[in-house]
Design an enzyme around this catalytic site. Sequence first.
Site, PDB file in Angstrom:
ATOM      1  N   ASN A   7      28.377  56.697  52.667  1.00 26.79           N
ATOM      2  CA  ASN A   7      29.408  57.634  53.109  1.00 26.79           C
ATOM      3  C   ASN A   7      28.716  58.817  53.783  1.00 26.79           C
ATOM      4  O   ASN A   7      28.281  59.759  53.126  1.00 26.79           O
ATOM      5  CB  ASN A   7      30.243  58.092  51.904  1.00 26.79           C
ATOM      6  CG  ASN A   7      31.348  59.058  52.275  1.00 26.79           C
ATOM      7  OD1 ASN A   7      31.406  59.574  53.386  1.00 26.79           O
ATOM      8  ND2 ASN A   7      32.225  59.332  51.331  1.00 26.79           N
ATOM      9  N   ARG A  90      31.678  54.150  55.431  1.00 30.36           N
ATOM     10  CA  ARG A  90      32.769  55.040  55.812  1.00 30.36           C
ATOM     11  C   ARG A  90      32.605  55.374  57.293  1.00 30.36           C
ATOM     12  O   ARG A  90      31.555  55.822  57.728  1.00 30.36           O
ATOM     13  CB  ARG A  90      32.727  56.326  54.997  1.00 30.36           C
ATOM     14  CG  ARG A  90      33.801  57.341  55.425  1.00 30.36           C
ATOM     15  CD  ARG A  90      33.370  58.760  55.143  1.00 30.36           C
ATOM     16  NE  ARG A  90      34.386  59.709  55.572  1.00 30.36           N
ATOM     17  CZ  ARG A  90      34.165  61.011  55.678  1.00 30.36           C
ATOM     18  NH1 ARG A  90      32.976  61.516  55.415  1.00 30.36           N
ATOM     19  NH2 ARG A  90      35.128  61.825  56.072  1.00 30.36           N
ATOM     20  N   HIS A 179      39.917  61.737  56.529  1.00 31.08           N
ATOM     21  CA  HIS A 179      39.731  61.731  55.069  1.00 31.08           C
ATOM     22  C   HIS A 179      40.715  60.767  54.395  1.00 31.08           C
ATOM     23  O   HIS A 179      41.070  60.940  53.225  1.00 31.08           O
ATOM     24  CB  HIS A 179      39.912  63.140  54.470  1.00 31.08           C
ATOM     25  CG  HIS A 179      38.898  64.139  54.919  1.00 31.08           C
ATOM     26  ND1 HIS A 179      39.225  65.440  55.226  1.00 31.08           N
ATOM     27  CD2 HIS A 179      37.557  64.027  55.137  1.00 31.08           C
ATOM     28  CE1 HIS A 179      38.137  66.096  55.601  1.00 31.08           C
ATOM     29  NE2 HIS A 179      37.115  65.254  55.553  1.00 31.08           N
ATOM     30  N   ARG A 238      33.771  74.571  61.003  1.00 28.74           N
ATOM     31  CA  ARG A 238      34.788  74.291  62.008  1.00 28.74           C
ATOM     32  C   ARG A 238      35.946  75.277  61.863  1.00 28.74           C
ATOM     33  O   ARG A 238      36.341  75.634  60.761  1.00 28.74           O
ATOM     34  CB  ARG A 238      35.297  72.848  61.870  1.00 28.74           C
ATOM     35  CG  ARG A 238      34.334  71.812  62.435  1.00 28.74           C
ATOM     36  CD  ARG A 238      34.749  70.405  62.041  1.00 28.74           C
ATOM     37  NE  ARG A 238      34.181  70.019  60.762  1.00 28.74           N
ATOM     38  CZ  ARG A 238      34.483  68.915  60.114  1.00 28.74           C
ATOM     39  NH1 ARG A 238      35.368  68.080  60.613  1.00 28.74           N
ATOM     40  NH2 ARG A 238      33.912  68.634  58.960  1.00 28.74           N
TER      41      ARG A 238
END
Length: 394
Positions: A7, A90, A179, A238
Amino acid sequence: MNILVINSGSSSIKFQLIQMPSESVICKGMVEQIGSQNTLFSYQTDRIEIEETDALETHEDGLQKIASLLLDAEKGVIQNISDITMVGHRVVHGGNSFSNTTVINTEVKDKIAQYAALAPLHNPHNLQGIILAEQLFPAAKQVAVFDTAFHQTIPLVAKKYAIPNTLFTENEIQVYGFHGTSHKYVSEKAIAYLKLENSKIISIHLGNGCSMTAIVDGKSIDHSLGFTPSTGLIMGSRSGDIDHSIIFYLVNKLGYPLEDVEHLLNNKSGMLGLTGYSDLRQIQDEVEKGNKACILAMEMNAYRIKKYIGSYISAMNGLDAIIFTAGIGENSSLLRKMVCSNLECFGIALDDSKNDKKSKEIREINTPLSNVKILVIPTNEELEIAKQAYHLLE
């Protein structure tokens, strides 16, 4: 069978080696703060536990370290690379090309690379992990689980932007959502825990990347991240929601090159831009010291989350439960308290003593009189990826 789950996040790599279908974890670990001189590395099996710092500049460095430790003569957990049957990856952005777990081939890798422009902090690292895993474990089947898949159920009214229709029909510019593996996992846990036949849930995933999902009867109907994983909540580096005219102002009036604007909004904004720190643990330490910039940043962070809570309650016409999950959501009692304060009008009431306790299990932190359940549910994206990968093979 043994499934290795990789991941890769924007600044971290989580990994687990899971035996399926028993779901028993053979080993697990994490590489945090990649790119710094003090990268944190953890590795745990049933007989050893390692925590150390290292200077790992890239995700490739982190993946190489993980692979070498798995095969280590003393600390490793496998004798041969053939002991790993499958590697589950992922992948953040799958656009409209992938709505299900997918066996990776050349075409899939090309698509992941194509969507890298829409998830520049993630897809390149996801693809890098795939390529390296193919080299390290050539006999294993490589499988991709996409963050965007869970959000395929978002209805058109929430999916489309108010721009010319051709940009949607011909260029696929829309809300994709991210997500998804985490939101799917914790919402299913909440529904089972609360024994709900019909449910209205807000899932709040708070880590270096942050997002919220409105979930009705187990299906995503709205989400804070959009075309790329850069809108919505204030994140580690971000900006989240921002007036798009600021971009034109930076370019046309202040002379910023476009690539610098993109770097600024993705890598130099958010909590980092507001405080000088991207790690919330450091920010909370500064809050305790009275750092005004950090205090304001925490208040801004909580305020943005509150706005989404209100809008999602309106969109769902009610609310049964709020879920806090991921690294910050699970561990920051301070941010949870700030988010849940002054929400009595929605029947949301936090119990401070329950909130301050720590546990690795699902738990309620609401008062007995709260009309809405407030849950802290540890996410386990790695287990969800392993389950999806195993079911695909079956």
